[in-house]
Motif scaffolding. Structure first.
Motif, PDB file in Angstrom:
ATOM      1  N   VAL A 113       0.879  -1.167   0.000  1.00  0.00           N
ATOM      2  CA  VAL A 113       0.000   0.000   0.000  1.00  0.00           C
ATOM      3  C   VAL A 113       0.912   1.210   0.000  1.00  0.00           C
ATOM      4  O   VAL A 113       1.807   1.326   0.843  1.00  0.00           O
ATOM      5  N   ILE A 114       0.720   2.086  -0.966  1.00  0.00           N
ATOM      6  CA  ILE A 114       1.506   3.316  -1.047  1.00  0.00           C
ATOM      7  C   ILE A 114       0.629   4.478  -0.591  1.00  0.00           C
ATOM      8  O   ILE A 114      -0.471   4.673  -1.112  1.00  0.00           O
ATOM      9  N   LEU A 115       1.103   5.212   0.394  1.00  0.00           N
ATOM     10  CA  LEU A 115       0.394   6.384   0.898  1.00  0.00           C
ATOM     11  C   LEU A 115       1.118   7.639   0.449  1.00  0.00           C
ATOM     12  O   LEU A 115       2.337   7.758   0.631  1.00  0.00           O
ATOM     13  N   VAL A 149      -4.259   6.594   9.910  1.00  0.00           N
ATOM     14  CA  VAL A 149      -4.411   6.085   8.544  1.00  0.00           C
ATOM     15  C   VAL A 149      -3.516   4.869   8.348  1.00  0.00           C
ATOM     16  O   VAL A 149      -3.939   3.842   7.812  1.00  0.00           O
ATOM     17  N   ILE A 150      -2.275   4.987   8.799  1.00  0.00           N
ATOM     18  CA  ILE A 150      -1.330   3.880   8.653  1.00  0.00           C
ATOM     19  C   ILE A 150      -1.832   2.647   9.380  1.00  0.00           C
ATOM     20  O   ILE A 150      -1.770   1.531   8.864  1.00  0.00           O
ATOM     21  N   GLU A 151      -2.370   2.840  10.575  1.00  0.00           N
ATOM     22  CA  GLU A 151      -2.834   1.676  11.317  1.00  0.00           C
ATOM     23  C   GLU A 151      -4.046   1.039  10.643  1.00  0.00           C
ATOM     24  O   GLU A 151      -4.200  -0.174  10.638  1.00  0.00           O
ATOM     25  N   SER A 152      -4.905   1.842  10.083  1.00  0.00           N
ATOM     26  CA  SER A 152      -6.062   1.297   9.378  1.00  0.00           C
ATOM     27  C   SER A 152      -5.617   0.408   8.219  1.00  0.00           C
ATOM     28  O   SER A 152      -6.157  -0.687   8.003  1.00  0.00           O
ATOM     29  N   VAL A 153      -4.622   0.871   7.470  1.00  0.00           N
ATOM     30  CA  VAL A 153      -4.083   0.090   6.354  1.00  0.00           C
ATOM     31  C   VAL A 153      -3.350  -1.144   6.878  1.00  0.00           C
ATOM     32  O   VAL A 153      -3.425  -2.227   6.292  1.00  0.00           O
ATOM     33  N   ALA A 155      -6.231  -4.909   1.888  1.00  0.00           N
ATOM     34  CA  ALA A 155      -5.623  -3.720   1.272  1.00  0.00           C
ATOM     35  C   ALA A 155      -4.303  -4.134   0.644  1.00  0.00           C
ATOM     36  O   ALA A 155      -3.263  -4.183   1.304  1.00  0.00           O
ATOM     37  N   VAL A 156      -4.352  -4.462  -0.613  1.00  0.00           N
ATOM     38  CA  VAL A 156      -3.185  -4.958  -1.336  1.00  0.00           C
ATOM     39  C   VAL A 156      -3.090  -4.237  -2.675  1.00  0.00           C
ATOM     40  O   VAL A 156      -4.093  -4.115  -3.399  1.00  0.00           O
ATOM     41  N   ASP A 157      -1.909  -3.758  -2.969  1.00  0.00           N
ATOM     42  CA  ASP A 157      -1.632  -3.086  -4.236  1.00  0.00           C
ATOM     43  C   ASP A 157      -2.525  -1.854  -4.428  1.00  0.00           C
ATOM     44  O   ASP A 157      -3.116  -1.644  -5.493  1.00  0.00           O
ATOM     45  N   ASN A 158      -2.605  -1.056  -3.369  1.00  0.00           N
ATOM     46  CA  ASN A 158      -3.373   0.185  -3.399  1.00  0.00           C
ATOM     47  C   ASN A 158      -2.451   1.393  -3.294  1.00  0.00           C
ATOM     48  O   ASN A 158      -1.401   1.332  -2.651  1.00  0.00           O
ATOM     49  N   ARG A 191     -13.049   3.488   0.654  1.00  0.00           N
ATOM     50  CA  ARG A 191     -12.686   2.151   1.137  1.00  0.00           C
ATOM     51  C   ARG A 191     -12.908   2.044   2.638  1.00  0.00           C
ATOM     52  O   ARG A 191     -13.399   1.029   3.137  1.00  0.00           O
ATOM     53  N   TYR A 192     -12.533   3.109   3.371  1.00  0.00           N
ATOM     54  CA  TYR A 192     -12.695   3.127   4.829  1.00  0.00           C
ATOM     55  C   TYR A 192     -13.825   4.097   5.165  1.00  0.00           C
ATOM     56  O   TYR A 192     -13.588   5.194   5.693  1.00  0.00           O
ATOM     57  N   SER A 193     -15.040   3.691   4.838  1.00  0.00           N
ATOM     58  CA  SER A 193     -16.199   4.584   4.935  1.00  0.00           C
ATOM     59  C   SER A 193     -16.507   5.018   6.362  1.00  0.00           C
ATOM     60  O   SER A 193     -17.136   6.053   6.574  1.00  0.00           O
ATOM     61  N   ASP A 194     -16.063   4.230   7.355  1.00  0.00           N
ATOM     62  CA  ASP A 194     -16.313   4.607   8.744  1.00  0.00           C
ATOM     63  C   ASP A 194     -15.116   5.296   9.384  1.00  0.00           C
ATOM     64  O   ASP A 194     -15.054   5.452  10.594  1.00  0.00           O
ATOM     65  N   PHE A 195     -14.178   5.717   8.553  1.00  0.00           N
ATOM     66  CA  PHE A 195     -12.960   6.335   9.088  1.00  0.00           C
ATOM     67  C   PHE A 195     -13.275   7.692   9.698  1.00  0.00           C
ATOM     68  O   PHE A 195     -13.652   8.627   9.002  1.00  0.00           O
ATOM     69  N   LYS A 196     -13.140   7.759  10.998  1.00  0.00           N
ATOM     70  CA  LYS A 196     -13.400   9.000  11.735  1.00  0.00           C
ATOM     71  C   LYS A 196     -12.162   9.408  12.517  1.00  0.00           C
ATOM     72  O   LYS A 196     -12.260   9.946  13.603  1.00  0.00           O
ATOM     73  N   PHE A 197     -10.995   9.142  11.973  1.00  0.00           N
ATOM     74  CA  PHE A 197      -9.723   9.406  12.626  1.00  0.00           C
ATOM     75  C   PHE A 197      -9.585   8.622  13.928  1.00  0.00           C
ATOM     76  O   PHE A 197      -8.868   8.997  14.818  1.00  0.00           O
TER      77      PHE A 197
END
Length: 301
Positions: free
Chosen positions: A121-123, A171-175, A181-184, A258-264
């Motif tokens: 995964v590249i951020l 964000v990093i921990e979510s990934v 989450a592969v090749d994103n 992809r992370y629709s519930d991401f609320k930090f």
């Protein structure tokens, strides 16, 4: 933070560096170098998830050595250690048209990761904002206090997309815990961009200072940077000018979709022990210190 998670951290930092993070029983420190393949192999545990924070931003030779050759060395070590995935921290700078040495070498490192055969995964974060005294904001404040004006390259209308360092760590921990989450490749930044003019006004307001803007043509700025490059530690690089005068159109929507519930604060609640190899934590910078600060708060069972 994720107090229901267990992490076993293997942190690689440079020789003659001191860790700028809290050492605990679950943190194992290794001294090495991205150019030293053996040190990378020794630092990586078997079957780990790698977080690659290592980078050299501006030096014409070291940037290539660290960002390109170093990434290649890391990938080779990762294959030998059967690494599960690599989370590669890139940059929005890779998306600009007229690239400097940092943007070019980071783009090359991205390509190496994508062709490695290792799940990745590249951020690509925009400006990462934090309160660390070594961080960019603190440096800008110190500079503005010294100068009678605010030097702005170009018209100052180019947008940047700030993201809080704590949010980026999440964000990093979510990934990290997303096994699918592969090749994103994800842009990471604020939903709405702010111009550099607005950014500097905000920084000055927070610092309680006021300075007039001096807009410097890009070509003149590049000439100034070229002349300053002869100094041992130039205060200005061509990359600074190129990066601040080209909009990257940072688009975080694919990540949020992809992370629709991401609320930090959205991460997997299932307690598992995860081996994490973090490469580049010895680099002095607010992000590198904050990543380990983020992971230090987990429960150790």
């Amino acid at each position: 933070f994720s107090k229901n998670k267990e992490y076993e951290i293997y942190a690689l930092i440079r020789k003659n560096s001191l860790p700028r993070f809290l050492l605990k029983d679950n943190v194992h420190v290794f001294f090495g170098d991205m150019e030293n393949s053996d040190s990378l192999f020794k630092a990586l545990p078997e079957g780990a998830i790698i977080i690659n924070l290592a980078a050299n931003p501006y030096h014409p030779k070291l940037s290539y050595a660290v960002n390109v050759i170093g990434t290649q060395n890391l990938l080779e070590a990762a294959k030998k250690r059967n690494s599960k995935k690599i989370i590669h921290i890139s940059s929005q700078a890779t998306k600009i048209t007229n690239k400097g040495v940092y943007a070019k070498t980071k783009a090359q490192s991205d390509e190496l990761v994508q062709k490695s055969g290792i799940p990745f995964v590249i951020l690509k974060p925009s400006l990462v904002v934090g309160t660390d005294e070594k961080g960019l904001f603190s440096k800008i404040v110190k500079l503005l206090k010294l100068l009678p004006i605010v030097p702005v390259f170009g018209d100052g209308q180019t947008n940047v997309y700030p993201v809080l360092v704590e949010d980026f760590a999440r964000v990093i921990e979510s990934v990290l815990h997303d096994t699918t989450a592969v090749d994103n490749v994800f842009d990471i930044g604020s939903a709405k961009g702010v111009s550099y003019n607005e950014l500097y006004l905000y920084i000055m307001k927070q610092a309680g200072i006021s300075r007039p803007f001096l807009h410097i043509p890009v070509k003149l700025g590049l000439l100034i940077a070229k002349s300053l490059s002869l100094l041992p530690s130039p205060p200005l690089y061509a990359d600074n000018i190129l990066g601040s005068t080209q909009d990257t159109k940072c688009d975080t929507r694919p990540f949020l979709k992809r992370y629709s519930d991401f609320k930090f604060n959205s991460f997997n609640k299932e307690a598992k022990k995860v081996k994490v190899a973090i490469v580049g934590l010895g680099k002095i910078g607010m992000l590198h210190a904050s990543i380990l600060t983020f992971f230090k708060d987990v429960q150790i069972v």
